[in-house]
Design an enzyme around this catalytic site. Structure first.
Site, PDB file in Angstrom:
ATOM      1  N   HIS A 134       0.866  -1.110  -0.072  1.00 25.07           N
ATOM      2  CA  HIS A 134       0.020  -0.050   0.053  1.00 25.07           C
ATOM      3  C   HIS A 134       0.809   1.309  -0.112  1.00 25.07           C
ATOM      4  CE1 HIS A 134      -4.254  -1.332   0.257  1.00 25.07           C
ATOM      5  NE2 HIS A 134      -3.981  -2.416   1.066  1.00 25.07           N
ATOM      6  N   ASP A 141      -7.538  -1.411  -1.599  1.00 24.96           N
ATOM      7  CA  ASP A 141      -8.604  -2.574  -0.776  1.00 24.96           C
ATOM      8  C   ASP A 141     -10.029  -2.041  -1.537  1.00 24.96           C
ATOM      9  OD1 ASP A 141      -6.425  -3.819   0.407  1.00 24.96           O
ATOM     10  OD2 ASP A 141      -6.815  -2.553   2.005  1.00 24.96           O
ATOM     11  N   GLU A 209      -6.488 -12.272   1.124  1.00 23.21           N
ATOM     12  CA  GLU A 209      -7.329 -11.292   1.254  1.00 23.21           C
ATOM     13  C   GLU A 209      -8.262 -11.141   0.170  1.00 23.21           C
ATOM     14  OE1 GLU A 209      -5.217  -7.975   2.139  1.00 23.21           O
ATOM     15  OE2 GLU A 209      -4.133  -8.740   3.851  1.00 23.21           O
ATOM     16  N   HIS A 212      -8.105  -7.420  -1.291  1.00 23.42           N
ATOM     17  CA  HIS A 212      -6.803  -6.829  -1.739  1.00 23.42           C
ATOM     18  C   HIS A 212      -6.349  -6.979  -3.175  1.00 23.42           C
ATOM     19  CE1 HIS A 212      -2.378  -5.249  -0.541  1.00 23.42           C
ATOM     20  NE2 HIS A 212      -2.341  -6.007  -1.769  1.00 23.42           N
TER      21      HIS A 212
END
EC number: 3.4.13.22
Length: 235
Positions: A134, A141, A209, A212
């Site tokens: 990130h 996300d 995830e 993500h």
């Protein structure tokens, strides 16, 4: 506690961070800002120019499949101090969920908890060779929202089976794949839809995830079997 993708070299392309445009839904208030994460004068709703273009392409594709649905950005750019803040916050929350006192943790307990945390959170490294995804401006996300139906006042978040950032196996993209429960199969269907529209423009999904996605960072390069990443850390 290094991650396998961190061995991928970075050939920084120099692309600038830009604001996520108003045609893309952004979740507000921003969840980490609401917790007091130290963004300073930086905005979490910034990404690299190429990432914005791919996100817009994915949004346009979603509209051809579900005209009343849209991609909603939960989080995007994350400075290193914010990454550290959220790792610490998640560690504390996880300990408390297990009935453990932060002040009285043993070394083994600390190590066990941190292993669970970094399964979902990148290590807040200042090393330019190992930036958190990130912090490159190349990771986002996202989830799905739909336009309001009759009797509803605002857009509605699609239930994806677990909240973003939950530290549990429910966050794994295919957790509900083999479920016989009708509702849980809907969760899997919608996670697959999100993956379909994001990978349509070149994004890769995080293995752990459902929310993500990234393009051009080390994690993307590792999943894609690329020799190098094009986006490094941005301070």
């Amino acid at each position: 506690m290094s991650k396998p993708y961190q061995i991928i070299p970075i050939s920084e392309c120099g692309e600038q961070l830009v604001a996520i445009t108003s045609d893309i839904c952004r979740i507000a208030p921003h969840p980490y800002m609401a917790l007091g994460a130290p963004y300073g004068d930086r905005s979490p709703f910034f990404i690299r120019q190429g990432i914005l273009e791919k996100l817009q392409k994915s949004q346009a594709y979603l509209q051809t499949l579900r005209p009343n649905w849209q991609i909603a950005v939960f989080d995007a750019y994350r400075p290193i101090p914010v990454q550290q803040f959220m790792v610490d916050y998640s560690f504390t929350q996880l300990a408390e969920s297990k009935g453990l006192s932060i002040e009285n943790l043993t070394k083994e307990q600390k190590e066990s908890l941190m292993m669970e945390v970094i399964k979902f959170w990148a290590i807040p490294s200042d090393d330019p060779k190992t930036p958190p995804p990130h912090s490159t401006g190349a990771a986002i996300d996202v989830t799905l929202y739909r336009a309001p139906s009759q009797g509803e006042d605002s857009i509605q978040e699609i239930n994806m089976g677990s909240p973003i950032d939950e530290i549990s196996d429910r966050s794994l993209p295919d957790y509900f794949a083999d479920s016989l429960d009708i509702k849980e199969r809907e969760f899997h269907r919608d996670r697959q839809l999100l993956n379909q529209v994001m990978t349509h423009s070149g994004f890769q999904r995080h293995p752990n995830e459902w929310w993500h996605f990234s393009y051009g960072d080390q994690l993307w390069a590792w999943i894609s079997n690329e020799n190098s990443a094009m986006y490094g850390g941005v301070k």
